[in-house]
Design an enzyme around this catalytic site. Structure first.
Site, short mmCIF file in Angstrom:
data_model
loop_
_atom_site.label_atom_id
_atom_site.label_comp_id
_atom_site.label_asym_id
_atom_site.label_seq_id
_atom_site.Cartn_x
_atom_site.Cartn_y
_atom_site.Cartn_z
N HIS A 1 10.66 -21.32 -2.34
CA HIS A 1 11.35 -20.21 -1.65
C HIS A 1 11.27 -20.40 0.04
O HIS A 1 11.30 -19.54 0.62
CB HIS A 1 10.45 -19.11 -2.06
CG HIS A 1 10.45 -18.69 -3.39
ND1 HIS A 1 9.49 -19.18 -4.32
CD2 HIS A 1 11.30 -17.86 -3.92
CE1 HIS A 1 9.75 -18.69 -5.42
NE2 HIS A 1 10.73 -17.78 -5.36
N SER B 1 17.47 -15.46 -7.02
CA SER B 1 18.55 -16.13 -7.00
C SER B 1 18.32 -17.31 -5.95
O SER B 1 17.42 -16.95 -5.16
CB SER B 1 19.73 -15.29 -6.74
OG SER B 1 20.34 -14.66 -7.79
N HIS C 1 17.99 -20.35 -6.67
CA HIS C 1 17.67 -21.61 -7.49
C HIS C 1 18.29 -22.20 -8.25
O HIS C 1 17.83 -22.93 -9.16
CB HIS C 1 16.27 -21.17 -8.26
CG HIS C 1 15.26 -20.34 -7.38
ND1 HIS C 1 14.66 -21.00 -6.40
CD2 HIS C 1 14.58 -19.12 -7.43
CE1 HIS C 1 13.83 -19.98 -5.71
NE2 HIS C 1 13.79 -18.96 -6.50
N LYS D 1 7.47 -17.32 -13.74
CA LYS D 1 7.11 -18.22 -12.92
C LYS D 1 6.07 -17.49 -12.15
O LYS D 1 5.98 -16.35 -11.84
CB LYS D 1 7.97 -18.71 -11.89
CG LYS D 1 9.02 -19.37 -12.74
CD LYS D 1 10.26 -20.14 -11.58
CE LYS D 1 10.96 -19.26 -10.78
NZ LYS D 1 11.62 -17.79 -11.32
N ASP E 1 7.13 -11.86 -9.51
CA ASP E 1 7.51 -12.23 -10.66
C ASP E 1 6.53 -11.72 -11.78
O ASP E 1 7.07 -10.76 -12.64
CB ASP E 1 7.79 -13.66 -10.81
CG ASP E 1 9.00 -14.25 -10.00
OD1 ASP E 1 8.72 -14.12 -8.75
OD2 ASP E 1 10.10 -14.51 -10.54
#
Ligand SMILES: Nc1ncnc2c1ncn2[C@@H]1O[C@H](COP(=O)(O)OP(=O)(O)O)[C@@H](O)[C@H]1O
Ligand SMILES: Nc1ncnc2c1ncn2[C@@H]1O[C@H](COP(=O)(O)OP(=O)(O)O)[C@@H](O)[C@H]1O
Ligand SMILES: [Mg+2]
Ligand SMILES: [Mg+2]
Ligand SMILES: [Mg+2]
Ligand SMILES: [Mg+2]
Lengths: 333, 206, 333, 206
Positions: free
Chosen positions: A219, A55, A57, A105, A110
């Site tokens: 990030h 979260s 983004h 991504k 991820d």
């Protein structure tokens, strides 16, 4: 740290409650595991598309759930990729019998979590294809890095693949198209300020009053280098030059130009940057056929911007133009 | 001397406590060269792990480690979730059904865990990751002839490995994006791995 | 001051160049006097709607030019209302023979400049009606103030009147509807941080690290009071209570709830606030029938939010739902 | 002694110079109780005014003031644009066609200007606006029997009026939103009005 939140640990839950209250007519929000699913999912015979990521983004990815874009999104904690069970559940929830695309991504976390989820999905007989986005030219794509980060192009992949899936293209066709979008897209970002994650409460890096950070991701990581702040024309040059050289883009190319705000930058500044991008594109003979300007893939309240250029082909343009009806991106619907 | 199921439970409690205590430190290390969530991630995960361990009877040490693994995989996310999850999953599998865990079994389980982590993350020694604390720790255990001494030696070796990440340029994970700018920072994952060995030494060294 | 701009004096010009480059297919941007006009203006037989105001509030107003909303917008310098000749030109440019509406936010400067423009417009035989928005409950509406400021409700007035004009309602009908929207809407805002105008280079006020400013407008002015920062639930309470008491809103009312970001606040926080707004609305028996969440009327890079509640009637709801196709707000088109 | 067209041109040059010199001060005053643009607004406007004055022959003092008015109206915006625009427009009308402006004519023109400002902005004395510097300045001129002394007295009276805005609570314009918090700040518009009288004294007091 001043934020419009209740508690640092509860941000994602609280945000999901708000999302449900606001968009409960078009999405189903589940909390354990956390996911946002198109209300009419699974759509029979349509390739399902899911994405997920940390979260912070927003609107990506939850804001892109809806007809013409994603079937589901899995939000992790702030800046933390979601867990395999979220993606496995979402995969099941959107499988309409035509297979499911995972838009991932390229970040170690991820990739590994989606890998585990895909292993689970396959175990249950659902065909899964992964589209890995890695468009950030600020990172060297070499053995010495985790590879390029997936940034701005992710939004474009999700929109274009969403259009193709709505058009009932096959799993292979949608996956191939998404990979082509990624292969033809390049991005680079910069920051005027750091961001502060609720859990840490501290700025992600320190910048002097006259410094900017070039080559950041999404990030709050420090970028490739910092320099004295210059005019918007210089910022645009810094970002455009590596982008243009990398693909490379060449005179006559038709492109989509995407000027993205990092979350804390006002729209007026994004338009100032866009004016410079358009100038540079023209100098290089590029034809900007489509554009997107706004804060779509963000880094909490960071000030700054990123630029994404996508070399368009006819199919991409068609599905970019196709109707989309999500909280974050909407047209012709 | 051998390792029982309860030893493992105590180990996990001590690890959870260490992670909670050092949460801010791990966050600060990760802020410098990553995204500032490693402490929060591991703390959230280990709290969930203790919850799950407490919620149902664990058949044996191996089962307990698998429970921890599943808790981490489903609650941590990020890079640490799958990596620590894999570590504990492989260890748990190696020890499954073994009620009397001897030093050799235990060292072998760590070796399997390490292999799992490297298979998942593809990190080599010197890439500035948790692997740089894991390898020397596991090797120290493998060299040992006594469980208690071996665990102390492993913790020490992991600490050395952790500190040795400081001058390295990262080649895996988020820190690798920084290139040269990742130098002169200690890797957060290697740091939490050192705490894992420390907790093992404190809990199992008898 | 770090901003994505070239020079403090050139911001508005540069932004307009970006706007033209990005949206030249749907709007005509003119620079002297500065205005953004729907490309197909004047639309014959349709009431024209223009608005204008200082820059720094983007997407308002320029981003709302297009079918279903504004026919033209006149941007002033940053936080400075535009000049009468801009509004006079825009009035002429959008007059399709059915008269022209001026949507004016209640600030001394805006009112006086629009007044002078309306005098000019009338001189040329164009019928002009003014809708004055003044929905900010943070300001006392008394002889001792310039009256309440026009804030969030302005966006709703522009959308709803735009829908009615597209439906070929008469000048009087559109004006009456817009005034009803204003009369039934209430707003209040707060800031976590000040903003910095490019020309001044200094923060508009100083706030301690643990303070928030309650009752701010959209020009970086200090608010009514400041207090220690609290959780989002408290912020929502602070803004909702005066709003609910003022109209007053009562149990059973159908409302549109608009949670607006001030420019530097990320979407994730706006959803956290929306969750609290929905809770409070429910406690008061209000039915939120429509919502809008995002940064639509901003104050440069200020962090904070405002809340607007509009008591809906059937006509407002219908024209809220009607198609709109602008860079800043778009659906069903 | 009378006022010529060239005197007026010099007056406007001096006013423009004062506004440019005090631009940051006016911005700071407006930041405290407004939106921080008064200095920028007036500076932009007066630069435009000088440009227009230079671009074509001004028939007389009245015509020059009207040119200034139109330049301000079309380039300043905000509250100051229409208010200063109206002030100069009314003065210009009052003086139109008058080649030999005597003290009485001049004082009367200021009175017309003041009336225009009040008609446009509805501000009363004590509302903490430019009117609070304008009224005492105009009244001082009206009381004077000598142009030179009168202008010096007017500037002084305007300065006193400007300073007297400090303890006031604003009731008009943007500052009125602040209520009590507008107290203890000097009004930016009253400040620029004081500079306008100062410039008049310097340019016209012979
Ligand atoms: N490919 C990899 N192999 C082994 N360990 C890795 C790898 N990538 C990252 N790590 C470890 O993970 C740690 C970061 O964990 P964490 O911050 O929780 O995840 P994320 O990087 O997704 O935010 C790093 O300090 C490093 O030790
Ligand atoms: N109604 C009014 N009547 C007279 N003067 C006013 C009125 N409203 C505001 N002013 C003057 O205008 C000044 C502010 O001008 P400026 O900052 O340029 O415009 P804005 O308030 O629109 O930003 C105030 O300091 C005050 O002196
Ligand atoms: Mg992370
Ligand atoms: Mg991390
Ligand atoms: Mg202003
Ligand atoms: Mg002002």
């Amino acid at each position: 740290m001043k934020k419009l939140i209740n508690t640092p640990d509860g941000v994602v839950q609280d945000e999901l409650h708000g999302f449900q209250a606001a968009h409960g007519d078009r999405v189903r929000v589940s909390f354990d595991p956390a996911m946002i699913v198109r209300i009419d999912a699974p759509v029979k015979g349509k390739v399902g598309i899911i994405s997920g990521g940390g979260s912070g983004h927003e609107p990506m990815h939850g804001g892109f759930v809806g007809p013409g874009m994603l079937d589901a999104a899995c939000p992790g904690e702030v800046f933390t990729s979601p867990t395999p069970d979220q993606m496995a559940e979402a995969t099941k929830a959107v499988d309409g019998g035509a297979g499911v695309i995972h838009v991932v991504k390229n970040y170690t976390g991820d990739v590994m979590n989606f890998d585990m989820a895909a292993e689970l999905g396959k175990g249950e007989g659902i065909e899964v294809e992964t589209i890995l986005t890695n468009d950030d030219v600020a990172v060297e794509d070499s053995l010495y890095t985790a590879g390029r980060r997936g940034v701005g192009v992710t939004v474009l992949v999700e929109k274009i693949c969403g259009g193709a899936a709505e058009d009932r293209r096959s799993l292979q066709q949608v996956a191939e198209l998404g990979r082509r979008v990624n292969a033809n897209g390049r991005s680079m970002g910069m920051a005027l300020t750091p961001c502060i994650t609720p859990a840490s409460g501290n700025p992600s890096f320190e910048l002097a009053d006259d410094e900017v950070e070039i080559g950041i991701g999404i990030h709050g990581e420090p970028g490739r280098f910092r320099e004295k702040v210059g005019p918007a024309s210089q910022v645009a040059e810094r970002l455009m030059t590596p982008i243009l050289e990398d693909l490379p883009f060449s005179s006559g190319d038709r492109v989509l130009a995407f000027v993205n705000g990092m979350g804390g930058t006002p729209l007026i500044e994004l338009y100032v940057v866009y004016a410079e991008v358009a100038k540079i594109a023209q100098q290089h003979g590029l034809r900007i056929e489509r554009n997107l300007i706004g804060s779509y893939i963000t880094s909490l309240e960071m000030q700054g911007c990123s630029i994404t250029l996508l070399k368009l082909d006819e199919e991409m343009t068609r599905y970019w133009d196709a109707p989309v009806n999500t909280p974050g991106l909407r047209w012709k619907a | 001397m051998s390792i029982s199921r309860d030893d493992v439970l105590r180990w996990m409690e001590l690890f959870a406590a260490a992670v909670a205590e050092h949460r801010a430190e791990l966050v600060a290390l990760d802020t410098a060269i990553g995204d500032g969530d490693h402490g929060t991630n591991m703390d959230r995960g280990m709290r969930k792990a203790l919850e799950r361990l407490g919620a149902s009877e664990q058949a044996d040490a191996g089962a307990a480690l698998k429970t921890v693994a599943m808790a981490l995989i489903s609650s941590v996310g990020g890079a640490a979730g799958p990596l620590y999850g894999t570590l504990f999953l492989q260890m748990g599998s190696a020890l499954a059904g073994n009620p009397e865990i001897e030093l050799a079994d235990y060292a072998q389980a760590w070796r399997k865990g390490l292999e799992g982590v490297q298979a998942r993350g593809k990190a080599q020694p010197g890439d500035k990751t948790m692997v740089d604390a894991l390898i020397p720790g596991v090797e120290a255990l493998e060299r040992a002839s006594d469980l208690s001494d071996g665990l102390r030696a492993a913790a020490q070796a992991a600490e050395t490995g952790m500190k040795a990440t400081i001058p390295l340029v990262a080649r895996k994970g988020r820190a690798s994006y920084l290139g040269e700018r990742s130098r002169d920072h200690q890797d957060p994952g290697a740091t939490s791995t050192y705490y894992l060995f420390e907790a093992a030494a404190a809990a199992l060294a008898g």
